[in-house]
Scaffold this motif. Structure first.
Motif, short mmCIF file in Angstrom:
data_model
loop_
_atom_site.label_atom_id
_atom_site.label_comp_id
_atom_site.label_asym_id
_atom_site.label_seq_id
_atom_site.Cartn_x
_atom_site.Cartn_y
_atom_site.Cartn_z
N VAL A 110 2.81 -9.69 -2.70
CA VAL A 110 3.75 -8.57 -2.82
C VAL A 110 3.29 -7.77 -1.29
CG1 VAL A 110 2.42 -7.75 -5.04
CG2 VAL A 110 1.12 -7.35 -3.25
N ALA A 111 4.39 -6.37 -1.27
CA ALA A 111 4.51 -5.77 0.08
C ALA A 111 3.71 -4.87 0.58
CB ALA A 111 6.37 -5.13 -0.25
N ARG A 112 3.36 -4.51 1.58
CA ARG A 112 2.68 -3.82 2.16
C ARG A 112 2.69 -2.89 3.01
NH1 ARG A 112 -2.43 -5.90 4.58
NH2 ARG A 112 -1.47 -7.40 4.56
N VAL A 113 2.68 -1.80 3.02
CA VAL A 113 3.21 -0.60 4.14
C VAL A 113 2.73 -0.38 4.84
CG1 VAL A 113 4.12 1.43 4.25
CG2 VAL A 113 4.30 0.18 2.28
N ARG A 114 2.93 -0.64 6.11
CA ARG A 114 1.89 0.11 7.37
C ARG A 114 1.80 1.24 7.61
NH1 ARG A 114 2.42 -0.57 12.52
NH2 ARG A 114 4.66 -1.32 12.44
N GLU A 115 1.28 2.28 7.42
CA GLU A 115 1.27 3.61 6.77
C GLU A 115 0.94 3.98 8.45
OE1 GLU A 115 -1.80 5.00 4.76
OE2 GLU A 115 -1.02 4.16 2.97
N ALA A 116 0.74 3.59 9.96
CA ALA A 116 0.61 3.78 11.16
C ALA A 116 2.71 4.31 11.21
CB ALA A 116 0.46 3.46 11.70
N VAL B 236 4.22 8.73 3.45
CA VAL B 236 4.75 7.48 3.61
C VAL B 236 5.35 6.83 2.38
CG1 VAL B 236 3.39 7.61 6.05
CG2 VAL B 236 2.35 6.45 3.87
N ALA B 237 5.91 5.58 2.84
CA ALA B 237 5.60 4.67 1.70
C ALA B 237 4.46 4.10 0.61
CB ALA B 237 6.70 3.62 1.61
N TYR B 238 4.15 3.71 -0.09
CA TYR B 238 2.80 2.75 -0.77
C TYR B 238 3.50 1.97 -2.13
CZ TYR B 238 -0.92 2.10 -3.94
OH TYR B 238 -2.00 1.55 -4.58
N VAL B 239 3.24 0.76 -1.82
CA VAL B 239 4.00 -0.05 -3.05
C VAL B 239 3.14 -0.15 -4.12
CG1 VAL B 239 4.48 -2.83 -2.64
CG2 VAL B 239 4.82 -1.66 -0.60
N ASN B 240 2.68 -0.13 -4.93
CA ASN B 240 2.03 -0.19 -5.72
C ASN B 240 1.80 -1.85 -6.24
OD1 ASN B 240 1.05 -1.19 -8.36
ND2 ASN B 240 1.71 1.29 -9.57
N PRO B 241 1.05 -2.70 -6.22
CA PRO B 241 1.14 -4.14 -6.07
C PRO B 241 0.94 -4.50 -7.49
CG PRO B 241 -1.26 -3.31 -5.41
CD PRO B 241 -0.38 -1.58 -5.76
N GLY B 242 0.55 -3.94 -8.62
CA GLY B 242 0.75 -3.94 -10.05
C GLY B 242 1.90 -4.32 -10.12
N CYS C 187 4.72 -4.35 -8.12
CA CYS C 187 6.24 -5.27 -6.37
C CYS C 187 6.09 -6.92 -7.44
CB CYS C 187 5.15 -4.92 -5.31
SG CYS C 187 6.26 -6.28 -4.43
N ALA C 188 7.39 -6.99 -7.07
CA ALA C 188 7.82 -8.28 -7.91
C ALA C 188 7.47 -9.28 -7.26
CB ALA C 188 8.91 -8.23 -8.63
N GLY C 189 7.30 -8.80 -5.40
CA GLY C 189 7.72 -9.74 -4.02
C GLY C 189 9.11 -10.19 -3.65
N CYS C 190 9.72 -9.84 -4.00
CA CYS C 190 11.51 -10.03 -3.75
C CYS C 190 11.30 -9.95 -1.88
CB CYS C 190 12.26 -9.67 -3.69
SG CYS C 190 12.68 -7.65 -3.54
N GLY C 191 11.06 -8.97 -1.21
CA GLY C 191 10.95 -8.63 0.20
C GLY C 191 12.26 -7.67 0.51
N THR C 192 12.97 -6.77 -0.09
CA THR C 192 14.31 -6.72 0.35
C THR C 192 14.08 -5.61 1.13
OG1 THR C 192 15.30 -7.28 -1.83
CG2 THR C 192 16.45 -5.77 -0.46
N CYS C 193 13.04 -4.97 0.60
CA CYS C 193 12.38 -3.84 1.39
C CYS C 193 12.15 -4.11 3.01
CB CYS C 193 11.35 -3.05 0.60
SG CYS C 193 9.64 -4.47 0.41
N GLN C 194 11.20 -4.68 3.59
CA GLN C 194 11.19 -5.90 4.20
C GLN C 194 11.90 -5.99 5.49
OE1 GLN C 194 8.77 -9.11 4.27
NE2 GLN C 194 8.38 -8.74 7.03
N ALA C 195 13.16 -6.60 4.45
CA ALA C 195 14.68 -6.63 5.61
C ALA C 195 15.10 -5.45 5.46
CB ALA C 195 14.83 -7.90 5.20
N THR C 196 14.78 -4.82 4.85
CA THR C 196 15.78 -3.19 5.23
C THR C 196 15.62 -1.65 5.71
OG1 THR C 196 16.36 -3.16 2.33
CG2 THR C 196 16.66 -1.17 3.79
N GLU D 53 5.62 -4.81 4.99
CA GLU D 53 5.51 -6.09 5.01
C GLU D 53 5.21 -7.04 3.66
OE1 GLU D 53 4.25 -8.38 9.71
OE2 GLU D 53 2.55 -7.89 8.44
N LEU D 54 6.00 -8.06 3.14
CA LEU D 54 5.66 -8.93 2.40
C LEU D 54 4.32 -10.09 2.71
CD1 LEU D 54 6.33 -9.57 -0.74
CD2 LEU D 54 7.70 -11.25 0.22
#
Lengths: 165, 665
Positions: free
Chosen positions: B586-592, B625-631, B633-642, B649-650
Motif C-alpha cells: 500500500v502507499a504511504r505518505v511522508r508527511e514531512a 497533508v495527504a493520508y492513505v487509508n491502508p484498508g 488502498c489497492a496498491g497501484c502506485g499511481t499516486c506515487q508517480a503523480t 511511496e508504495l
C-alpha cells in the motif's frame, strides 16, 4: 542448438511492464515456448500508473538503447484507471524527450494483455530490431560523462582556475 | 550489512537446459552483500524449501532471492517458507529465469548472461526491501443490501441465514421489485408472485433482517469491513409500528384515480396506498403529491378512520446511520422509455413507434401487468384504449437494444424469452387471436430455453417474422405496423389491435448517482462494473462492495438469483474472520515533505487518499497533508508517480527499489 545470427551490436532494451497484463503476457510467451531476442530486461510494476517518467530517463542514463512501457489495454486496467493516467503522462513525456533530442523510436508504448503472448514476442522483437539498426544510444552516455568531467577537477587548467577563486 | 541468500533453481531441466545455473550461482556469489549462493534441482519441492530454511538459519541470511519460475507461480510458496524460517516474507523476492529466460531463448550463452542480469537486478532490489507487517483491519459483521428485488432478497436471506445481520434498503414502499410485477416466468410458466411472495414474507419475518422500505442510501463512508452508511427514511405518513395493515384507510380514501406505477400506470390506486396487495411491509404510504390534505389542508378521512391512529401527517424524513462491513448492490433495472428522447442522454428515442401517443402501443412490462391475475384487468388481455380484446397482436423485439445508431449496442438478453412467453400467454387467453413477432435473431441460451421458444412457434402458433419495423401509425382503431420480412424479401403490413415493444433493459435511474456515493465504477450505460469480467464477476473493484442482479448487466431471474447467492457467499467469506488480512503493498505518505497539493487524491481511483490536518500543541493548523487509508488502498502506485514532491511511496515498489534495479543493469 544454436541458430541465432551473430550481430555486431546487441542493444540493451529495458521493459517496464504492469504485473497484471503484460508481465502475465510475457509469462504466457514463456509457457508457450515462443522465442524472442534475449536483449530485453523486464521490470515489474503493479500498474503502468506507477511508472514514473524518471525511470525511463534513468534507464537511458544507465545505458539502455531502447525502452518499452507496456500495460493493460485501455479500459482493462486492474486498478480501474491507472493505465489512463500512464497514457496521459507519457503523451506529455514524449514531447519532452523529443524536445531534448531523444529519438522517439527508442521508446515504445504498447498494450499487451495477459492473453497476448504472441503480441509480447512481436513487440519485443520489433523494438530490438529497430533499435539494433539505429545503433547505440550515445547521447545520454556522453551527457553522463560530461557530468563526471565537470564534477572532478582533474586538469591543470581547471585546478588553476579553481584555486584562483 | 545485508546477508543475501540466492537460490538458483534448475526446475528439473527446464532452466538448466539453456541456463548455466552453476555459472549464475558463481557470478551472483561475487556481488556485494551476497552471503550465500547455490543452485538446486527443484527449489519448490520440500527438500528445496528445507534447503532454503536451513540456509536462512545457518547462514544468518537477512534477505532472500529465489531465481526460478514466475513470481505469479511460486512467490507465495517461497515467501511462506521464508516466513517459517523467521524472516519477514517481504524480504524475499523471486527472479524469473524460466518464463522470461530459459523458455524463450535457445542460445545458452545469451540466456545465461540474461539470467545473471535478472538475478543481479533482484539482488540489488532486495537490498532495499523493507520489513512489511501484514495489515489487519477489523470487520463489522453486518451487511447492507441495496435494493429489495429478487437479487437483494436472495442475497439478504442467504447472509441472514448464515447468522449475520442484514440491513435491506428499498426505495419503493414495498420490496419485491420487478419480479413481483411479472405474470408468469419463462421457461416453466410458474406464477411469479407464487414463487416471489413467500420469499418476501421470509424477509419480513427474518430476525436477522432489518428492513428499510421507502428509504434511500444517502451517504457511504469508510472502507471494507468498516462502512458507515446514512439511510434516508422518507416520510411514510403512516406509523409502521402502529399500523396493523387492515386497509380501511385505503377503502375509504375518496381519491381513487391515481395511476399506479406498479401497474405501469394502467391500473389506479388511492392516495394512501400499498403498491400491490401482497406488499411487504403491508403498511400504506401517503403519496403527498396527490394527497388532498397536503394540498388544501382538507379531507384527512384516512386519519379519521384509522383505528390504531397510525396515520401521521406530521411525519418527517429521518436519517439513520448504520455501521456495516460489506455492501451488496442490487438496484436492478428499468425499462427504456421510448415516449420521448431522454434529456441529456446519448440515446435517441423511438418516436416512429408512437409509444406514449398511441394508447395501444405498450411495453413488455405493461403486458405483464395485463396478463397478471392480480393486475388491473384481472388477467384478461384487454386494450388500454377501449378495453376490447385484441385479435391481432404484434410484438417487436430489440426496441432500443442492439441498435447502435440509437445509442444502445448491447443485447437486453431477456426479451427474446419473455416475448416467446407473451405469445404463449396471449394464445392461452385469446384462443382465436394471432400473435406476430418481428425479430432480428432469437437468442435463447439457457436451460430449456430454446425448447420453450420453439414451443411458442410450433404449438402456440406465434408467427415470427425476421426483420425490423420501420413505422407504426394509427388507422381507425387499428395500428398499422409496417415492416420487412428479410427472409422472404418482402414488405409486410399488419393491421394490429395492439403492439407490444420489447424495450431495452437499462440500469435504474440514478444508478450513476448511487455509484458515486459508493465509489464504484460504471460503464457508459451506468451498469456497474465488476472487478473482473470472468474471474471476479460479483465483486466491485472497490473492496467490500459486491454486485447482484441486473444492475451489473441485463440478466434473467435464474442468473440474478445465482449472482445474489454468489455475492452473499463473498460477504460470508469476508465475515468468516474477525480481522481482515491483506498484503501490505500500500502507499504511504511522508508527511514531512507533503505540501498538501492533493494531486494524489485526484488520481486515486479508490478514494483511498484523505486529507489529514497536522496541528501543533496549541491546536493551530500547521498544514494539511495527504493520508492513505491502508484498508482502501489497492496498491497501484499511481499516486506515487503523480506526486510532484515525491512524498508518497508504495511499499514494495519504492523509488529506491526501482532505481536500484535500473542501476544494476
Amino acid at each position: 542448438m544454436d541458430n541465432t545470427i551473430k550481430h555486431d551490436f546487441e542493444p540493451k532494451i529495458i521493459a517496464f511492464v504492469c504485473t497484471w497484463c503484460t508481465y502475465a503476457g510475457a509469462d504466457l510467451a514463456g509457457t508457450s515456448r515462443m522465442q524472442y531476442p534475449a536483449n530485453v530486461r523486464v521490470l515489474k510494476f503493479p500498474c503502468t500508473g506507477r511508472i514514473d517518467p524518471v525511470f525511463i530517463l534513468k534507464a537511458f542514463q544507465q545505458g539502455a538503447d531502447g525502452v518499452l512501457v507496456s500495460g493493460c489495454h485501455p479500459g482493462d486496467c486492474h486498478y480501474i484507471a491507472g493505465n489512463f493516467h500512464a497514457r496521459r503522462r507519457f503523451a506529455a513525456f514524449r514531447k519532452l524527450l523529443e524536445f531534448i533530442g531523444v529519438d522517439l523510436n527508442r521508446l515504445q508504448f504498447s498494450w499487451v494483455s495477459a492473453a497476448e503472448g504472441g503480441k509480447w514476442v512481436e513487440v519485443v522483437t520489433d523494438l530490438t530490431e529497430k533499435v539494433r539498426t539505429m545503433g547505440p544510444m550515445v547521447e545520454f552516455k556522453e551527457l553522463a560523462l560530461e557530468e563526471q568531467w565537470s564534477g572532478a577537477i582533474d586538469t591543470p587548467e581547471l585546478r588553476e582556475a579553481y584555486d584562483a577563486i | 550489512m545485508s546477508r543475501i541468500g540466492v537460490f538458483i533453481c534448475h526446475c528439473g531441466e527446464n532452466i538448466s537446459r539453456t541456463v548455466d545455473v552453476e555459472r549464475v550461482a558463481a557470478e551472483i556469489g561475487k556481488l556485494s552483500g551476497v552471503a550465500f549462493a547455490t543452485d538446486y534441482k527443484y527449489m519448490c519441492s520440500d527438500p528445496g524449501q528445507n534447503l532454503l530454511k536451513k540456509a536462512i538459519q545457518e547462514q544468518k541470511l537477512t534477505h532472500v532471492v529465489v531465481a526460478a519460475c514466475s513470481p505469479r507461480m511460486h512467490e507465495k510458496t517461497f515467501r511462506k517458507a521464508v516466513e517459517a524460517a523467521g524472516l519477514n516474507p517481504f524480504l524475499c523476492e523471486m527472479a524469473n529465469i524460466r518464463e522470461h529466460c530459459s523458455w524463450v531463448h535457445e542460445n545458452r550463452e545469451e540466456a545465461t548472461v540474461k539470467a545473471i542480469d535478472i538475478v543481479g537486478m533482484m539482488v540489488e532490489r532486495v537490498k532495499k526491501n523493507r520489513i512489511l507487517p501484514t495489515i489487519t483491519v477489523p470487520v463489522t459483521k453486518r451487511s447492507l443490501v441495496i435494493g429489495g428485488g429478487i437479487a437483494g432478497i436472495q442475497a439478504a436471506l442467504d447472509i441472514a441465514d448464515c447468522g449475520h445481520e442484514v440491513i435491506l434498503v428499498e426505495r419503493e414502499p414495498s420490496i419485491g421489485g420487478h419480479m413481483a410485477q411479472l405474470s408468469e416466468t419463462f421457461p416453466t410458466l410458474d406464477c411469479s408472485q407464487c414463487i416471489m411472495t413467500p420469499k418476501m414474507v421470509d424477509v419480513a419475518n427474518h430476525p436477522k433482517i432489518k428492513l428499510y422500505t421507502y428509504s434511500e442510501v444517502e451517504l457511504v463512508e469508510g472502507y471494507i469491513g468498516n462502512f458507515q452508511v446514512t439511510i434516508k427514511k422518507k416520510a411514510r405518513s403512516v406509523d409502521e409500528d402502529k399500523c396493523t395493515g387492515c386497509g380501511v384507510c385505503m377503502t375509504k380514501c375518496p381519491q381513487k384515480k391515481i395511476p399506479n406505477k406498479f401497474d405501469q400506470n394502467i391500473g389506479m390506486r388511492t392516495a394512501i396506498y400499498v403498491p400491490f396487495p401482497q406488499a411487504v411491509p403491508n403498511t400504506p404510504v401517503i403519496d403527498r403529491d396527490n394527497f388532498t390534505w397536503f394540498k388544501t389542508g382538507k379531507c384527512g378521512v384516512c386519519k379519521k378512520v384509522c383505528g390504531p391512529g397510525a396515520v401521521d401527517f406530521e411525519q418527517q424524513d429521518t436519517l439513520v446511520v448504520e455501521a456495516v462491513g460489506a455492501i451488496v448492490v442490487a438496484t436492478g433495472f428499468d425499462l427504456y422509455s421510448i415516449d420521448e428522447k431522454p434529456k441529456g442522454s446519448p440515446i435517441k428515442g423511438y418516436g416512429e413507434f408512437g409509444h406514449g401517443k398511441i394508447p395501444d402501443v405498450i411495453d413488455g412490462m405493461t403486458f405483464e401487468r395485463l396478463a397478471s391475475a392480480s393486475g388491473p384487468t384481472g388477467g384478461k388481455i384487454l386494450r388500454p384504449s377501449d378495453g376490447k380484446e385484441p385479435k391481432q397482436i404484434v410484438f417487436i423485439q430489440c426496441v432500443g437494444s442492439r441498435a447502435r445508431e440509437k445509442g444502445i449496442s448491447y443485447c437486453s438478453k431477456v426479451c427474446c424469452m419473455y416475448t416467446a412467453k407473451h405469445t404463449m400467454l396471449y394464445h392461452h387467453k385469446v384462443h382465436d387471436g394471432q400473435a406476430y413477432v418481428f425479430f432480428m435473431d432469437a437468442r435463447t441460451p439457457g436451460k430449456s430455453y430454446d425448447e420453450f421458444w420453439r414451443r411458442s412457434i410450433e404449438e402456440e402458433e406465434a408467427v415470427y417474422i425476421r426483420g425490423m419495423v420501420s413505422r407504426l401509425y394509427q388507422k381507425g382503431d387499428k395500428i398499422v405496423v409496417m415492416g420487412s420480412d428479410i427472409a422472404v424479401g418482402v414488405q409486410v403490413e399488419i393491421e394490429a389491435d395492439m403492439v407490444v415493444l420489447a424495450t431495452a433493459v437499462q440500469p435504474q435511474k440514478g444508478a450513476d448517482l448511487l455509484a458515486q456515493k459508493l465509489g464504484i465504477s460504471y460503464d457508459k450505460y451506468h451498469f456497474y462494473s465488476e472487478a473482473h469480467a470472468k474471474l471476479r464477476p460479483v465483486e466491485c473493484a472497490t473492496a467490500g462492495i459486491y454486485l447482484a442482479g441486473a444492475c451489473q448487466g441485463p440478466k434473467d431471474i435464474p442468473e440474478t438469483v445465482s449472482q445474489a447467492s454468489a455475492a452473499a457467499a463473498k460477504v460470508m467469506t469476508l465475515f468468516s474472520k474477525d480481522k481482515l488480512e491483506r498484503e501490505p503493498i500500500v502507499a504511504r505518505v511522508r508527511e514531512a515533505g507533503c505540501v498538501g497539493c492533493f494531486a494524489c487524491k485526484k488520481v486515486c481511483a479508490y478514494g483511498a487518499i484523505e486529507e489529514k490536518e497536522i496541528r501543533d500543541r496549541q491546536g493551530n493548523l500547521i498544514k494539511a497533508v495527504a493520508y492513505v487509508n491502508p484498508g482502501v488502498c489497492a496498491g497501484c502506485g499511481t499516486c506515487q508517480a503523480t506526486c510532484p514532491s515525491k512524498c508518497v511511496e508504495l511499499d514494495g515498489y519504492t523509488d529506491e527499489q526501482i532505481i536500484a534495479m535500473i542501476e544494476a543493469l
